[in-house]
Design a protein around this motif. Sequence first.
Motif, PDB file in Angstrom:
ATOM      1  N   LEU A 132      -1.295  -5.007   5.014  1.00 18.73           N
ATOM      2  CA  LEU A 132      -0.476  -5.915   5.819  1.00 18.73           C
ATOM      3  C   LEU A 132       0.042  -5.164   7.046  1.00 18.73           C
ATOM      4  N   LYS A 134       2.287  -5.340  10.782  1.00 14.19           N
ATOM      5  CA  LYS A 134       3.266  -6.061  11.601  1.00 14.19           C
ATOM      6  C   LYS A 134       3.963  -5.086  12.544  1.00 14.19           C
ATOM      7  N   PHE A 429       7.731  -9.095   4.902  1.00 13.85           N
ATOM      8  CA  PHE A 429       6.992  -7.851   5.132  1.00 13.85           C
ATOM      9  C   PHE A 429       7.716  -6.673   4.476  1.00 13.85           C
ATOM     10  N   SER A 433       6.712  -4.293   1.218  1.00 21.53           N
ATOM     11  CA  SER A 433       6.575  -2.861   1.489  1.00 21.53           C
ATOM     12  C   SER A 433       7.370  -1.999   0.512  1.00 21.53           C
TER      13      SER A 433
END
Length: 523
Positions: A132, A134, A429, A433
């Motif tokens: 992922l 960002k 996010f 994480s």
Amino acid sequence: MADWYLWAWILCSTMTLVVLRCSVLKRRKGNGISPTRGESVKRVLAGNGECRSADGSDADVIIVGAGVAGSALAHTLGKDGRRVHVIERDLTEPDRIVGELLQPGGYLKLIELGLEDCVEEIDAQKVFGYALFKDGKHTRLSYPLENFHSDVSGRSFHNGRFIQRMREKAASLPSVRLEQGTVTSLLEEKGTVRGVQYKTKDGRELTAFAPLTIVCDGCFSNLRRSLCNPKVEVPSCFVGLVLENCHLPYSNHGHVILADPSPILFYPISSTEVRCLVDIPGQKVPSIANGEMTNYLKTIVAHQVPPEIYDSFVAAVDKGNIRTMPNRSMPASPYPTPGALLMGDAFNMRHPLTGGGMTVALSDIVVLRDLLRPLRDLNDALNLCKYLESFYTLRKPVASTINTLADALYKVFSASPDQARKEMRQACFDYLSLGGVFSTGPISLLSGLNPRPMSLVMHFFAVATYGIGRLLVPFPSPKRIWIGARLITGASGIIFPIIKSEGVRQMFFPATVPAYYRAPPLK
């Protein structure tokens, strides 16, 4: 006295209307075929009253469509001894930009159906999780596969190669007949579907009959309207590219970039190719023909992809093989119909962001197979229809979890000018994480390894609560408290309408639905 006469007149008038209505309905019923269809049913009755095809061939089940769902279902029912007639519009290898990622939960269903060898000899790639990205940060989310055989993982491949392998496997069974033709209508008699009318490859109009017709003709189904209440939404479109000789930052992983305005996906589909899917919100996309799409991909999208992928991405755009496809979402809302059943994308769709479609379809086939196995005779259409109502309930916990996660996650992962939505996206996010249960829990839901609705709701609101905590620590302010309140209401506004469309009772309390306990017909 006058009041008594008035009431007597009203009662007589009502009874007269009821009698007239009943006589009209009886006359319509006597005509045989439902007047709303308009098709004529050409049938030949065997001595025992079973429906037989006009060309003399027999079938227990007609399957319309030989995509992932249709081919897998044909093999499954054929292996159980059913005579299956599959009618597919085009038997050449499909060329699609979706249906290329099978989650580990779907692979387990493939094993359960005896179809795991269909991912062999097509250069399929093992997938062990997601990465992922960002705002320059990234995290890896691995599938929790520790308790499974070493061969269990996700699989990514060319959709057409996978389908052709399953068609070949189905056609290898002597009880399965695979035919190219376009089904134009369902044939209905006295409210019961008896078969189909179809046009062959050489243009002949034929009819085929069977006790059970299963419609699996995909997301563009032209038959679903008579079997369900289709509420199709198109939240976005995918723009598809193939990157050649591209080395992803994390090998054997899907990559999700939380870009603006919506996510970008990368995953391998062969040993030398990587699929890129750029999501564009809404139903309109820039024109490919006049170069608007190329400009959009280079100026808006390219700088948001990881540096390791940038050159391959631009090269793929310059190559020009750009394709688009609308992303559809449709909750399952069937009309229980004697003699017919819907499956696959014709029946139920969700946003393809999470790659859950094939997992849902294969899980549905396992449920249907187990329901049909005790039945020797499928000719009692009314009792069979009543019995198969349990299918819609038994499938719900798995299907609704994957559906809800896909549609909710798409909304959370898409960019928004609203500050509360921005905080929810960042919280998601950061929550993933954290690792540990905070990542394995959601990824086990996404992968289909632990499709539990309550676990989904728990993690979704845990993300929202985590987002509120980030806002209030170390020093809450009136503005931050207000954003936090809007964050939780926004999260509720995302997930609760999806759950409502899926059906709260069937999703969370399936055992309280009477159809859950339906016993097989005695015949």
